[in-house]
Design a protein around this motif. Sequence first.
Motif, mmCIF file in Angstrom:
data_model
loop_
_atom_site.group_PDB
_atom_site.id
_atom_site.type_symbol
_atom_site.label_atom_id
_atom_site.label_comp_id
_atom_site.label_asym_id
_atom_site.label_seq_id
_atom_site.Cartn_x
_atom_site.Cartn_y
_atom_site.Cartn_z
ATOM 1 N N PRO A 228 0.813 -1.229 0.000
ATOM 2 C CA PRO A 228 0.000 0.000 0.000
ATOM 3 C C PRO A 228 0.843 1.275 0.000
ATOM 4 O O PRO A 228 0.497 2.254 -0.667
ATOM 5 N N THR A 229 1.956 1.273 0.744
ATOM 6 C CA THR A 229 2.823 2.451 0.761
ATOM 7 C C THR A 229 3.482 2.667 -0.585
ATOM 8 O O THR A 229 3.639 3.813 -1.044
ATOM 9 N N LEU A 230 3.892 1.588 -1.247
ATOM 10 C CA LEU A 230 4.488 1.709 -2.575
ATOM 11 C C LEU A 230 3.484 2.271 -3.579
ATOM 12 O O LEU A 230 3.831 3.115 -4.408
ATOM 13 N N LEU A 231 2.237 1.816 -3.497
ATOM 14 C CA LEU A 231 1.209 2.338 -4.397
ATOM 15 C C LEU A 231 0.950 3.818 -4.140
ATOM 16 O O LEU A 231 0.863 4.622 -5.074
ATOM 17 N N SER A 232 0.827 4.174 -2.859
ATOM 18 C CA SER A 232 0.597 5.581 -2.530
ATOM 19 C C SER A 232 1.772 6.442 -2.969
ATOM 20 O O SER A 232 1.587 7.557 -3.478
ATOM 21 N N GLY A 233 2.986 5.938 -2.764
ATOM 22 C CA GLY A 233 4.155 6.697 -3.196
ATOM 23 C C GLY A 233 4.220 6.856 -4.702
ATOM 24 O O GLY A 233 4.601 7.920 -5.211
ATOM 25 N N PHE A 234 3.856 5.803 -5.434
ATOM 26 C CA PHE A 234 3.849 5.895 -6.895
ATOM 27 C C PHE A 234 2.859 6.962 -7.370
ATOM 28 O O PHE A 234 3.170 7.752 -8.273
ATOM 29 N N VAL A 235 1.683 6.989 -6.765
ATOM 30 C CA VAL A 235 0.697 8.007 -7.140
ATOM 31 C C VAL A 235 1.215 9.407 -6.814
ATOM 32 O O VAL A 235 1.034 10.353 -7.588
ATOM 33 N N VAL A 293 -5.932 7.797 -11.917
ATOM 34 C CA VAL A 293 -4.791 7.148 -11.275
ATOM 35 C C VAL A 293 -5.052 6.966 -9.784
ATOM 36 O O VAL A 293 -4.775 5.907 -9.207
ATOM 37 N N MET A 294 -5.608 7.985 -9.136
ATOM 38 C CA MET A 294 -5.914 7.874 -7.710
ATOM 39 C C MET A 294 -7.001 6.834 -7.461
ATOM 40 O O MET A 294 -6.961 6.113 -6.460
ATOM 41 N N GLY A 295 -7.970 6.738 -8.360
ATOM 42 C CA GLY A 295 -9.021 5.736 -8.196
ATOM 43 C C GLY A 295 -8.475 4.324 -8.278
ATOM 44 O O GLY A 295 -8.840 3.461 -7.476
ATOM 45 N N VAL A 296 -7.590 4.087 -9.244
ATOM 46 C CA VAL A 296 -6.976 2.763 -9.353
ATOM 47 C C VAL A 296 -6.137 2.464 -8.122
ATOM 48 O O VAL A 296 -6.154 1.342 -7.577
ATOM 49 N N GLN A 297 -5.403 3.458 -7.635
ATOM 50 C CA GLN A 297 -4.577 3.255 -6.446
ATOM 51 C C GLN A 297 -5.423 2.946 -5.222
ATOM 52 O O GLN A 297 -5.094 2.060 -4.425
ATOM 53 N N LEU A 298 -6.544 3.645 -5.043
ATOM 54 C CA LEU A 298 -7.411 3.383 -3.897
ATOM 55 C C LEU A 298 -8.038 1.994 -3.987
ATOM 56 O O LEU A 298 -8.177 1.302 -2.968
ATOM 57 N N LEU A 299 -8.412 1.580 -5.205
ATOM 58 C CA LEU A 299 -8.987 0.249 -5.374
ATOM 59 C C LEU A 299 -7.977 -0.835 -5.024
ATOM 60 O O LEU A 299 -8.285 -1.790 -4.280
ATOM 61 N N LEU A 300 -6.758 -0.711 -5.536
ATOM 62 C CA LEU A 300 -5.728 -1.698 -5.237
ATOM 63 C C LEU A 300 -5.354 -1.681 -3.763
ATOM 64 O O LEU A 300 -5.127 -2.730 -3.153
ATOM 65 N N GLN A 301 -5.292 -0.488 -3.183
ATOM 66 C CA GLN A 301 -4.941 -0.400 -1.763
ATOM 67 C C GLN A 301 -6.023 -1.026 -0.894
ATOM 68 O O GLN A 301 -5.725 -1.687 0.111
ATOM 69 N N ARG A 302 -7.292 -0.853 -1.266
ATOM 70 C CA ARG A 302 -8.372 -1.457 -0.501
ATOM 71 C C ARG A 302 -8.318 -2.975 -0.588
ATOM 72 O O ARG A 302 -8.496 -3.682 0.406
ATOM 73 N N ARG A 303 -8.063 -3.494 -1.776
ATOM 74 C CA ARG A 303 -7.961 -4.944 -1.923
ATOM 75 C C ARG A 303 -6.758 -5.495 -1.169
ATOM 76 O O ARG A 303 -6.824 -6.551 -0.545
ATOM 77 N N THR A 304 -5.641 -4.748 -1.193
ATOM 78 C CA THR A 304 -4.460 -5.210 -0.483
ATOM 79 C C THR A 304 -4.693 -5.167 1.021
ATOM 80 O O THR A 304 -4.292 -6.087 1.747
ATOM 81 N N SER A 305 -5.344 -4.122 1.525
ATOM 82 C CA SER A 305 -5.604 -4.017 2.951
ATOM 83 C C SER A 305 -6.545 -5.128 3.407
ATOM 84 O O SER A 305 -6.370 -5.713 4.485
ATOM 85 N N ALA A 306 -7.544 -5.458 2.586
ATOM 86 C CA ALA A 306 -8.448 -6.548 2.937
ATOM 87 C C ALA A 306 -7.722 -7.882 2.951
ATOM 88 O O ALA A 306 -7.976 -8.743 3.798
ATOM 89 N N TRP A 307 -6.779 -8.058 2.034
ATOM 90 C CA TRP A 307 -6.015 -9.313 1.996
ATOM 91 C C TRP A 307 -5.089 -9.416 3.213
ATOM 92 O O TRP A 307 -4.949 -10.472 3.824
#
Length: 309
Positions: A228-235, A293-307
Amino acid sequence: MSSAAPGAVVNRAAGDGTLRREPQAPGRRASRPAAGWLGVVPLLGFAAVMLGLPVAAMAAGAFTASDDAGTTSVTAANFAATLDGPYLESLLGSVRLSALTAAVATVLSLPLAHAVVTSRIRGLREAVLSASGVIANLGGVPLAFAFVATLGNAGVLTGAFGLGEKGWSLYSFWGLSIVYLYFLVPLMVLTLTPALDGLRPQWREAALNNGATGLQYWRHVALPILWPTLLSGFVLLFGTAFSAYATAAAMVGSSIPLVTVKIASALTGDVLVGQAGIALALGMDMIIVAALVMGVQLLLQRRTSAWLS
């Protein structure tokens, strides 16, 4: 008499002697969380004034056009113009440059930040983080001048190593990418350092004690936690590179198609006069790309946090 707080769940004795959980009726304390939202009102008001009004004005100007008689009409011609010819090329050029530099900076920053976090020399860590904070905020004309004096056609390193004869050019897509990496990598180091501090040494020790290699530890333990941090940093890096203007304008001008430079040219009328509506439409295109880009990042971060949970 029960002394439980209103809205709490308490245990009551049933007829057979067992305990039964019964929710209490909500009282005055139940409304306190809703009252806590009042503290957010100033922030929401500030965001509405400083962000909402400019976006609304930009959208209004992007969807309107004026003829020679001064008559204003609603039209989508400005957006149609941004999706064709040099305007579309500049938008795609900014997306390519931002995505490439953000991805490379993310990959390069992870081992650098890890080396800083695991260093036993406290002074080295403080020096690197302090320098990263300064370099991450260095940009504009001073940064362009520094690279021109160092790696330009008559730069110090260009002449010392004969880079010009080897085909090197700072005023190209790859040259501009290196300039962007100069301030994106330190910014990502600052972003990753707190997350790497959160990796407990016991997790690595447990993985190694169970027969895992260092690569397996990073693949199955560390990287999923840092994802999640890597995704947020990339955005964050993508948005920083996507909105950068002064450095590219001072160094390469319009030789490399970038949307920010194209917006400035349309507003000032350097090439064509009366293109303010197209410039506003290009600004709305930038907002749409950033939102996607932010929407895709939030979607991936939500799925990663749930996992991870």
